[in-house]
Design a protein around this motif. Structure first.
Motif, short mmCIF file in Angstrom:
data_model
loop_
_atom_site.label_atom_id
_atom_site.label_comp_id
_atom_site.label_asym_id
_atom_site.label_seq_id
_atom_site.Cartn_x
_atom_site.Cartn_y
_atom_site.Cartn_z
N VAL A 19 50.12 7.40 -51.62
CA VAL A 19 50.84 6.16 -51.97
C VAL A 19 49.87 5.07 -52.41
O VAL A 19 50.18 4.26 -53.30
N ALA A 20 48.66 5.06 -51.84
CA ALA A 20 47.69 4.01 -52.17
C ALA A 20 47.29 4.03 -53.64
O ALA A 20 46.71 3.06 -54.14
N ALA A 31 49.46 -5.92 -52.75
CA ALA A 31 48.37 -5.17 -52.13
C ALA A 31 48.85 -4.38 -50.91
O ALA A 31 48.06 -3.69 -50.27
N GLY A 32 50.13 -4.48 -50.60
CA GLY A 32 50.65 -3.85 -49.39
C GLY A 32 51.28 -2.49 -49.61
O GLY A 32 51.65 -2.12 -50.73
N LEU A 92 43.38 -1.07 -46.75
CA LEU A 92 42.87 -1.07 -45.39
C LEU A 92 43.51 0.06 -44.59
O LEU A 92 42.83 0.79 -43.85
N LEU A 93 44.82 0.23 -44.72
CA LEU A 93 45.51 1.31 -44.02
C LEU A 93 44.99 2.67 -44.47
O LEU A 93 44.84 3.59 -43.67
N SER A 141 43.34 5.32 -41.92
CA SER A 141 44.00 6.61 -41.69
C SER A 141 43.07 7.78 -41.98
O SER A 141 43.14 8.82 -41.31
N ARG A 142 42.19 7.63 -42.96
CA ARG A 142 41.26 8.71 -43.29
C ARG A 142 40.17 8.89 -42.24
O ARG A 142 39.55 9.95 -42.15
N ASN A 143 39.91 7.85 -41.47
CA ASN A 143 38.80 7.89 -40.51
C ASN A 143 39.24 8.01 -39.06
O ASN A 143 38.40 7.96 -38.16
N LEU A 144 40.52 8.17 -38.81
CA LEU A 144 41.00 8.32 -37.44
C LEU A 144 40.63 9.69 -36.89
O LEU A 144 40.48 10.65 -37.64
#
Length: 377
Positions: free
Chosen positions: A17-18, A31-32, A74-75, A79-82
């Motif tokens: 989605v980003a 930007a959201g 930012l999300l 999410s990629r680094n969790l």
């Protein structure tokens, strides 16, 4: 709002989605990423910048339904680094708390009421194999203009004629055209659209692994100037370019005096090596003779290089020069073991096409036309 989702599911969905989140949004709310948690057990993530929209629905354990808007990039980074554990989202006042194992983040809620409503995709026009579509778009999009001087040339022209689809793009120095078949909803489908090249390439790459892609060619009249793509739970729309695409079909030569067949990989490696001494915006020279082609670059007191590659020549000998980067783009897009290059004369465009065997027939469903560069003899 409160829900739990698997970390890999979240990361993949947010990353996809980003794509629709602009790097420099015209208004902050763009930007959201909008997250809607449905009581039925799914979450839908959406992004929209008034040109491109992206939306995906994934399963989740929803305890409290609701909608929030948070910074998309930012999300995506978070999410990629969790860690590889379930992720829990919950709202607290004007914050969104994200918890994964011992990792905790608190994100500011953006004003969701200001987020624009995503456009409705046009009615489905048909389906196409994802792999074939992705390959075709990649082959053609390399020739689309990357500048802003002539915005119309940044697009890929899509022509629909029954079950045949023709993609075409040019930046005035080269032209790429690919013909392929698809499954139209109406057998008499007939339409021409101009889709932004970068968006089409990005969308095709992101959807091509899903098997079949639903295409919705609304056009300026029937779909508010939109084209829609859908595969599985991923849906995307983009606004079409407006304007008259130049009539470039006449660029394709109707005959050839010289034809050369070469091993694609060998020619690619040779051009790469010789081009190392070619200064910026200077061409490589190709001298075609019996049994081989000699690639040369550099003149006078400058660094020079040359290399010969075996070739099968039909017709008179020829010497011609090309921009090495454009030549390599075409050779890479052909995607076959052998490349056939057809010439009329050194001052006229050359046509690249692929073939699987050295003595086989050329596959003209993909053609890459390359303008030569004049050079001092």
């Amino acid at each position: 709002m409160k829900f739990r989702v698997e970390r890999d599911v979240l990361a993949e969905a947010v990353t996809w989605v980003a794509r629709g989140v602009p790097a420099r949004p015209s208004v902050p709310v763009l930007a959201g990423i909008l997250i809607n948690a449905d009581a039925e057990g799914s979450i839908t993530l959406s992004a929209f910048d008034y040109e491109v929209s992206a939306r995906i629905t994934v399963p989740a354990d929803v305890q409290d339904a609701g909608t929030v808007l948070v910074l998309g990039r930012l999300l995506s980074d978070i999410s990629r680094n969790l860690p590889a554990k379930p992720v829990e989202f919950s709202t607290s006042g004007n914050k969104v708390d994200v918890t994964c194992g011992s990792s905790r983040f608190s994100l500011m809620q953006m004003p969701e009421g200001d987020f624009p409503t995503l456009p409705t995709a046009p009615e489905a026009s048909g389906t196409i194999d994802g792999g074939a579509f992705t390959q075709a778009v990649a082959q053609v999009a390399i020739a689309a203009d990357r500048g802003d001087t002539l915005p119309i040339l940044t697009g890929v022209r899509v022509e629909i004629d029954g079950d045949k689809m023709t993609l075409l793009a040019t930046d005035r120095y080269r032209l790429a055209m690919r013909e392929l078949h698809w499954n139209p909803a109406a057998t008499d489908a007939n339409q021409v659209l101009l889709v932004p090249g970068r968006t089409l390439l990005d969308t095709a790459k992101s959807l091509g692994t899903t098997g079949s892609i639903d295409l919705a060619f609304g056009g300026a009249a029937g779909g508010d100037g939109l084209v829609g793509f859908e595969a599985g739970q991923r849906r995307s729309t983009t606004r079409l370019l407006d304007g008259e695409y130049p009539k470039v079909s006449s660029i394709f030569p109707t005959s050839s005096e010289t034809e050369v067949v070469l091993a694609t990989a060998e020619l690619v490696e040779a051009v790469k090596r010789v081009a190392l001494v070619a200064e910026r915006n200077t061409p490589v020279r190709l001298k075609f003779g019996e049994g081989q082609v000699t690639i040369e670059a550099g003149t006078g007191d400058d660094a020079q290089a040359s290399e010969a590659v075996e070739a099968t020549l039909t017709g008179p000998d020829l010497e011609i020069a090309f921009n090495p980067h454009f030549l390599l783009d075409g050779l890479g897009a052909v995607g076959t073991a052998y490349t056939r290059i057809s010439f009329t004369q050194p001052s006229r465009p050359a046509v690249l096409s692929g073939q699987d065997e050295a003595d086989g027939d050329a596959d003209t469903s993909y053609r890459y036309v390359l303008m030569p560069v004049r050079f001092a003899s």
